[in-house]
Design a protein around this motif. Structure first.
Motif, PDB file in Angstrom:
ATOM      1  N   ALA A 111       0.833  -1.210   0.000  1.00  0.00           N
ATOM      2  CA  ALA A 111       0.000   0.000   0.000  1.00  0.00           C
ATOM      3  C   ALA A 111       0.864   1.255   0.000  1.00  0.00           C
ATOM      4  N   ARG A 112       0.326   2.292  -0.586  1.00  0.00           N
ATOM      5  CA  ARG A 112       1.032   3.574  -0.591  1.00  0.00           C
ATOM      6  C   ARG A 112       0.299   4.560   0.310  1.00  0.00           C
ATOM      7  N   ILE A 113       1.086   5.334   1.040  1.00  0.00           N
ATOM      8  CA  ILE A 113       0.495   6.296   1.981  1.00  0.00           C
ATOM      9  C   ILE A 113      -0.140   7.450   1.214  1.00  0.00           C
ATOM     10  N   LYS A 114      -1.371   7.808   1.593  1.00  0.00           N
ATOM     11  CA  LYS A 114      -2.038   8.925   0.923  1.00  0.00           C
ATOM     12  C   LYS A 114      -2.047  10.160   1.807  1.00  0.00           C
ATOM     13  N   ARG A 115      -2.169   9.939   3.107  1.00  0.00           N
ATOM     14  CA  ARG A 115      -2.331  11.065   4.011  1.00  0.00           C
ATOM     15  C   ARG A 115      -1.948  10.626   5.416  1.00  0.00           C
ATOM     16  N   VAL A 116      -1.374  11.530   6.178  1.00  0.00           N
ATOM     17  CA  VAL A 116      -1.143  11.247   7.593  1.00  0.00           C
ATOM     18  C   VAL A 116      -1.799  12.377   8.368  1.00  0.00           C
ATOM     19  N   ASP A 117      -2.721  11.997   9.236  1.00  0.00           N
ATOM     20  CA  ASP A 117      -3.437  13.019   9.971  1.00  0.00           C
ATOM     21  C   ASP A 117      -2.916  12.907  11.398  1.00  0.00           C
ATOM     22  N   CYS A 118      -1.981  13.795  11.760  1.00  0.00           N
ATOM     23  CA  CYS A 118      -1.255  13.511  12.994  1.00  0.00           C
ATOM     24  C   CYS A 118      -1.760  14.268  14.223  1.00  0.00           C
ATOM     25  N   ASP A 119      -3.053  14.633  14.230  1.00  0.00           N
ATOM     26  CA  ASP A 119      -3.608  15.346  15.396  1.00  0.00           C
ATOM     27  C   ASP A 119      -3.381  14.579  16.697  1.00  0.00           C
ATOM     28  N   ARG A 120      -3.658  13.263  16.645  1.00  0.00           N
ATOM     29  CA  ARG A 120      -3.522  12.463  17.863  1.00  0.00           C
ATOM     30  C   ARG A 120      -2.077  12.474  18.368  1.00  0.00           C
ATOM     31  N   VAL A 121      -1.147  12.337  17.442  1.00  0.00           N
ATOM     32  CA  VAL A 121       0.270  12.322  17.847  1.00  0.00           C
ATOM     33  C   VAL A 121       0.636  13.675  18.474  1.00  0.00           C
ATOM     34  N   ARG A 122       0.194  14.745  17.831  1.00  0.00           N
ATOM     35  CA  ARG A 122       0.502  16.078  18.378  1.00  0.00           C
ATOM     36  C   ARG A 122      -0.080  16.252  19.790  1.00  0.00           C
ATOM     37  N   GLU A 123      -1.313  15.801  19.948  1.00  0.00           N
ATOM     38  CA  GLU A 123      -1.948  15.882  21.272  1.00  0.00           C
ATOM     39  C   GLU A 123      -1.099  15.175  22.322  1.00  0.00           C
ATOM     40  N   GLU A 124      -0.652  13.974  21.960  1.00  0.00           N
ATOM     41  CA  GLU A 124       0.133  13.183  22.905  1.00  0.00           C
ATOM     42  C   GLU A 124       1.482  13.842  23.185  1.00  0.00           C
ATOM     43  N   LEU A 125       2.098  14.385  22.133  1.00  0.00           N
ATOM     44  CA  LEU A 125       3.385  15.066  22.323  1.00  0.00           C
ATOM     45  C   LEU A 125       3.195  16.300  23.210  1.00  0.00           C
ATOM     46  N   ASP A 126       2.061  17.001  23.020  1.00  0.00           N
ATOM     47  CA  ASP A 126       1.785  18.174  23.851  1.00  0.00           C
ATOM     48  C   ASP A 126       1.629  17.791  25.322  1.00  0.00           C
ATOM     49  N   LYS A 127       1.150  16.558  25.554  1.00  0.00           N
ATOM     50  CA  LYS A 127       1.036  16.075  26.942  1.00  0.00           C
ATOM     51  C   LYS A 127       2.373  15.582  27.465  1.00  0.00           C
ATOM     52  N   LYS A 128       3.399  15.792  26.648  1.00  0.00           N
ATOM     53  CA  LYS A 128       4.774  15.417  27.006  1.00  0.00           C
ATOM     54  C   LYS A 128       4.963  13.898  27.115  1.00  0.00           C
ATOM     55  N   ARG A 129       4.213  13.196  26.286  1.00  0.00           N
ATOM     56  CA  ARG A 129       4.410  11.748  26.241  1.00  0.00           C
ATOM     57  C   ARG A 129       5.355  11.375  25.107  1.00  0.00           C
ATOM     58  N   ILE A 130       6.058  10.278  25.312  1.00  0.00           N
ATOM     59  CA  ILE A 130       6.822   9.672  24.219  1.00  0.00           C
ATOM     60  C   ILE A 130       5.797   8.890  23.399  1.00  0.00           C
ATOM     61  N   VAL A 131       5.791   9.080  22.076  1.00  0.00           N
ATOM     62  CA  VAL A 131       4.794   8.405  21.240  1.00  0.00           C
ATOM     63  C   VAL A 131       5.454   7.276  20.440  1.00  0.00           C
ATOM     64  N   LEU A 132       4.916   6.075  20.592  1.00  0.00           N
ATOM     65  CA  LEU A 132       5.429   4.933  19.842  1.00  0.00           C
ATOM     66  C   LEU A 132       4.421   4.559  18.757  1.00  0.00           C
ATOM     67  N   ILE A 133       4.893   4.383  17.548  1.00  0.00           N
ATOM     68  CA  ILE A 133       3.993   4.101  16.429  1.00  0.00           C
ATOM     69  C   ILE A 133       4.379   2.792  15.740  1.00  0.00           C
ATOM     70  N   ALA A 134       3.372   1.969  15.455  1.00  0.00           N
ATOM     71  CA  ALA A 134       3.624   0.716  14.751  1.00  0.00           C
ATOM     72  C   ALA A 134       4.006   1.018  13.306  1.00  0.00           C
ATOM     73  N   GLY A 135       5.183   0.570  12.885  1.00  0.00           N
ATOM     74  CA  GLY A 135       5.627   0.817  11.508  1.00  0.00           C
ATOM     75  C   GLY A 135       4.923  -0.107  10.531  1.00  0.00           C
ATOM     76  N   PHE A 136       5.119   0.153   9.233  1.00  0.00           N
ATOM     77  CA  PHE A 136       4.758  -0.804   8.182  1.00  0.00           C
ATOM     78  C   PHE A 136       3.260  -0.908   7.932  1.00  0.00           C
ATOM     79  N   GLN A 137       2.423  -0.373   8.847  1.00  0.00           N
ATOM     80  CA  GLN A 137       0.981  -0.568   8.680  1.00  0.00           C
ATOM     81  C   GLN A 137       0.230   0.735   8.475  1.00  0.00           C
ATOM     82  N   GLY A 138      -0.905   0.618   7.799  1.00  0.00           N
ATOM     83  CA  GLY A 138      -1.779   1.766   7.604  1.00  0.00           C
ATOM     84  C   GLY A 138      -3.213   1.296   7.618  1.00  0.00           C
TER      85      GLY A 138
END
Ligand code: ASP
Ligand code: MG
Length: 402
Positions: A111-138
């Protein structure tokens, strides 16, 4: 303070000890005051093991279900890593592809990536959390899990770096950077401190398995600085970027070989317009990619066409050409898998006369016969006999780097 995306490959998180080693690297980066977003691959051989399990059940499983299965490997990695980081006493959250809006097309298993909507990641980073993301999947538009193709976690990492406008994207692996040649083959190979995106793309497609091809393409189009480095040593790695300062006066950055190729020769083809189109049109229609192409100078009535392709495509290609012998009108079909492609890559060869001659001289001195030659702006490839491949790589490497 910076926003850093890090990616750790499967061997870096293969067991509990390694997970803790990586966890410390992540928390050190975090403690230094950075926002940290980490992409992980499946542990060790997990993906291969899952493929083997699927084959036991159904070798013809649909690609949708394969994606459902293979995406589990990365999910295990992020959950375990989150637990390790929790244990070290840091705030952390693990997220799957669908949770970070990693939207792809529906081409399961590639599969090819079309869009990344990173609101959730930003929210978590703003809470000063380390964010871990599963690679390879969409996830596709129907909400189904997809995967990006083998080695795709590198691409997840670069896509996250683009979406988050990260300051740096670090790809941690088990080698400490990009070398002028495979160091297992040529111990004198040198680690490059920098390499351009274009050179890295050529090396990646020539079989240097340090980075997923598409991750480099993506980094190039968005100008994301990449660093390839070892999760084991922590030494400075290789920076991949648009322009590099060449301190040394070498015009080439690397030597690579590809032995998984084959050579196909069609002899006695009519010397008339449209023959190349008929041969390669037929192959293209059947999704068979060819690489080097050589057509002989027509001698009166006939000419020869020789080309190379991936070894895995040989059965399909042979069958196709045999079935169409009549319409293509060739005399003889000859296929050999005893060949290897050896290439030199370097942005510096552009506008420097003599680079090709130097490569050919090295082969001549090693008494290696060249069967085909092809060139591009930043690459020269030769086709030689397979059993001479290693010797050729060594001879060429020492001619340019010693
Ligand atoms: N786990 C997947 C693979 O083995 C993706 C990756 O490692 O990047 O290909
Ligand atoms: Mg990889």
């Amino acid at each position: 303070m910076a926003l850093i995306v890090q990616k750790y490959g499967g061997s870096s998180v293969a067991d509990a000890e390694r997970i803790f080693r990586v966890a410390r690297r992540i928390t050190d980066t975090y403690q230094a005051g950075n926002d940290v977003c980490v992409v992980l691959s499946a542990q060790g051989d997990t993906t291969d093991d899952l493929i083997a399990k699927a084959e036991e059940i159904n070798p013809n499983a649909s690609r949708r279900e394969m994606d459902m299965l293979l995406s589990c490997g990365e999910q295990i990695s992020i959950a375990l890593m989150a637990m390790a980081i929790e244990k070290l006493g840091f705030p952390v959250v693990s997220l799957c592809g669908w949770q970070v809006g990693m939207t792809t097309d529906s081409n399961h298993s590639a599969a090819r990536i079309k869009r990344v909507d990173c609101d959730r990641v930003r929210e978590e980073l703003d809470k000063k959390r380390i964010v871990l993301i599963a690679g390879f999947q969409g996830v596709n538009r129907h909400g189904d899990v997809t995967t990006l193709g083998r080695g795709g976690s590198d691409t997840t990492a670069v896509a996250m770096a683009v979406a988050l406008q990260a300051d740096l994207c670090q790809i941690y692996t088990d080698v400490d950077g990009v070398y002028t040649c495979d160091p297992r083959l040529v111990p004198e190979a040198r680690k490059l401190s920098e390499i351009t995106y274009s050179e890295m793309l050529e090396l990646a497609s020539l079989g240097a398995q340090v980075l997923h091809n598409r991750s480099v393409e993506l980094a190039k189009s968005y100008n994301v600085p990449l660093e390839v480095l070892s999760s084991f040593t922590g030494n400075p790695g290789t920076i991949v970027k648009e322009v590099v300062n060449k301190v040394e006066k070498t015009y080439i950055t690397g030597v690579a070989q590809d032995k998984k190729i084959a050579r196909v020769a069609l002899t006695g083809i009519a010397d008339e317009p449209g023959m190349a189109y008929r041969v390669f049109g037929l192959l293209a229609k059947n999704k068979i990619n060819v690489d080097m192409i050589l057509q002989s100078y027509g001698r009166g009535e006939s000419k020869d066409i020789v080309f190379t392709l991936a070894e895995k495509d040989v059965p399909a290609c042979t069958k196709l050409l045999e079935e169409n012998k009549q319409s293509l009108g060739y005399e003889n079909l000859d296929v050999s898998t005893d060949v290897s492609k050896v290439s030199i890559v370097g942005a510096g060869m552009l506008g420097n006369a003599g680079v090709a001659a130097k490569m050919f001289e090295a082969l001549y001195q090693a008494h290696i016969n060249i069967r085909m030659i092809s060139t591009s702006e930043i690459k020269i490839s030769v086709l030689i006999d397979k059993d001479e491949s290693e010797r050729a790589v060594k001879a060429i490497h020492s001619r340019f780097f010693q």
